[in-house]
Enzyme design. Structure first.
Site, PDB file in Angstrom:
ATOM      1  N   CYS A   1       6.675   0.128  12.876  1.00  0.00           N
ATOM      2  CA  CYS A   1       5.724   1.125  13.235  1.00  0.00           C
ATOM      3  C   CYS A   1       6.441   1.867  14.145  1.00  0.00           C
ATOM      4  O   CYS A   1       7.305   2.850  13.792  1.00  0.00           O
ATOM      5  CB  CYS A   1       4.483   0.668  13.485  1.00  0.00           C
ATOM      6  SG  CYS A   1       3.185   2.039  13.318  1.00  0.00           S
TER       7      CYS A   1
ATOM      8  N   GLU B   1       2.337  -7.791  10.142  1.00  0.00           N
ATOM      9  CA  GLU B   1       1.248  -9.080  10.982  1.00  0.00           C
ATOM     10  C   GLU B   1       0.021  -8.442  10.463  1.00  0.00           C
ATOM     11  O   GLU B   1      -0.973  -9.362  10.735  1.00  0.00           O
ATOM     12  CB  GLU B   1       1.497  -8.844  12.424  1.00  0.00           C
ATOM     13  CG  GLU B   1       0.934  -7.711  13.068  1.00  0.00           C
ATOM     14  CD  GLU B   1       1.558  -6.184  12.899  1.00  0.00           C
ATOM     15  OE1 GLU B   1       0.924  -5.299  13.146  1.00  0.00           O
ATOM     16  OE2 GLU B   1       2.550  -6.244  12.096  1.00  0.00           O
TER      17      GLU B   1
ATOM     18  N   HIS C   1       2.832  -2.662   8.674  1.00  0.00           N
ATOM     19  CA  HIS C   1       2.391  -3.644   9.636  1.00  0.00           C
ATOM     20  C   HIS C   1       2.482  -5.075   8.786  1.00  0.00           C
ATOM     21  O   HIS C   1       1.570  -5.613   8.228  1.00  0.00           O
ATOM     22  CB  HIS C   1       0.927  -3.634  10.379  1.00  0.00           C
ATOM     23  CG  HIS C   1       0.879  -2.523  11.385  1.00  0.00           C
ATOM     24  ND1 HIS C   1       1.119  -2.727  12.589  1.00  0.00           N
ATOM     25  CD2 HIS C   1       0.770  -1.042  11.310  1.00  0.00           C
ATOM     26  CE1 HIS C   1       1.177  -1.767  13.222  1.00  0.00           C
ATOM     27  NE2 HIS C   1       0.824  -0.641  12.520  1.00  0.00           N
TER      28      HIS C   1
END
Length: 372
Positions: free
Chosen positions: A260, A347, A345
């Site tokens: 990001c 995660e 992302h």
């Protein structure tokens, strides 16, 4: 108490206050995720922003501290269509209204969120005023000028942790310990989500987290096996000092995984450019295409800026991922370095886990570094 949202283009919306009843100016953004409101509220990337949630019913399963992505919420305000006064979940530790009050986060319920989001999609991300009163005449015009002039300041410094922190490994059945981790990873924290740390821990990594004011030399001195550049808020091009530090990390031979804001800073560090998206990508349903394999992954995203892929030197990096909806860049593979960067992302939290394998790719990069 009545509450009003006044956008910088003069559009006004009515609702009721939830949380503290105070006035503020903020950047207004929207998120299209259907669940995971607590993770969204505690995502440090929302520092200085008021978030409109498109899903109409929020708060119905309460709040659970285990699901928080940071120690406390850093967003300016939360704007919803309907706030559930009843939470139903065996894990719930309280309701969302009390959570907002506890952390002094104003909110508005009863808002026509669909109409607000239509304004943002048509005119682009705007600033807005949250207030308990309406303004008229010259006072309103002066206020609109103030709203338009508002800028988010020092967002990364506010979002990142203030001290170096250590996180021992937690995964692989206990085979890895703090004394004998699989890898030692330095996490440069620009507003890192907690699940970013957990994703490394469960793969046997000992994580040392460094605040955003840390110099590159301090990160490189312990010779970590890898470096993770985290997500974070704000305009990446304004972070000139950080760009310089990231450039020094780039010049090392240590494997780097950038996510990001970290992805944007790495691109800027090697001479590429970024630009502001009209209304950003914020939600858990953004399709990204792996250019090399042709496979499409559904990703979680939260960003208002993107890297201009055409500005990247093709001798330095090759475009790896691209957004299927608008064609914007979603990642690079650096050609003469062991560096991988992605705009989305892996995660998630909330969101799909389609791209979690990228953490395993980072493990492979560090393993290859050991073999050299």
């Amino acid at each position: 108490m009545d509450a009003y949202l006044l956008l910088e283009n003069g559009a006004e919306f009515h609702g009721c206050f939830i949380g503290p009843e105070r006035e503020l100016i903020s950047e207004i953004v929207f998120n299209t995720s259907m669940s995971g409101y607590l993770e969204l509220v505690t995502d440090p990337s929302y520092t200085g922003q008021a978030v409109v949630l498109s899903y109409p019913l929020i708060g119905n399963y309460g709040v659970c501290r285990e699901d928080m992505e940071s120690e406390r919420p850093l967003l300016s305000a939360l704007l919803v269509r309907e706030l559930s006064e009843l939470e139903s979940n065996w894990r719930s530790e309280g309701n969302l209204r009390d959570f907002l009050i506890r952390y002094d986060i104003p909110g508005i319920s009863g808002l026509d969120t669909r109409a607000v989001i239509k304004q943002l999609r048509e005119h682009g991300t705007m600033n807005g005023l949250i207030s308990g009163r309406q303004y008229e005449g010259e006072e309103r015009e002066a206020l609109l000028r103030r709203i338009r002039d508002y800028r988010v300041r020092d967002a990364v410094r506010r979002a990142g942790r203030k001290e170096i922190s250590e996180y021992p490994p937690s995964g692989d059945g206990g085979a890895w310990t703090a004394e004998r981790p699989r890898f030692r990873v330095a996490l440069f924290d620009f507003g890192a989500k907690q699940n970013m740390i957990r994703s490394l821990q469960k793969r046997g990594c000992h994580v040392t987290l460094y605040p955003p004011a840390t110099r590159a030399e301090s990160i490189l001195r312990p010779a970590p096996d890898g470096i993770l550049l985290s997500n974070g808020p704000g305009d990446p091009a304004e972070e000139r000092e950080l760009i310089g530090e990231v450039r020094r990390l780039y010049e090392s031979e240590i494997p780097i995984f950038a996510i990001c804001l970290g992805h944007q800073l790495m691109a800027l560090a090697v001479g590429a450019k970024t630009y502001r998206l009209k209304y950003g990508h914020r939600g858990g349903n953004q399709p990204v295409k792996d250019i090399e394999s042709g496979r499409v992954y559904i990703s979680s995203q939260n960003h208002g800026y993107a890297v201009d892929a055409k500005s990247m030197d093709p001798e330095i990096a090759a475009e790896l991922f691209r957004n299927v909806n608008d064609g914007s860049n979603e990642g690079f593979r650096y050609l003469r370095k062991r560096i991988l960067s992605v705009q989305f992302h892996p995660e998630a939290c909330p969101g799909p886990g389609d791209s979690a394998f990228l953490f395993d790719r980072f493990m492979d990069m560090m393993e290859a570094g050991h073999e050299r």
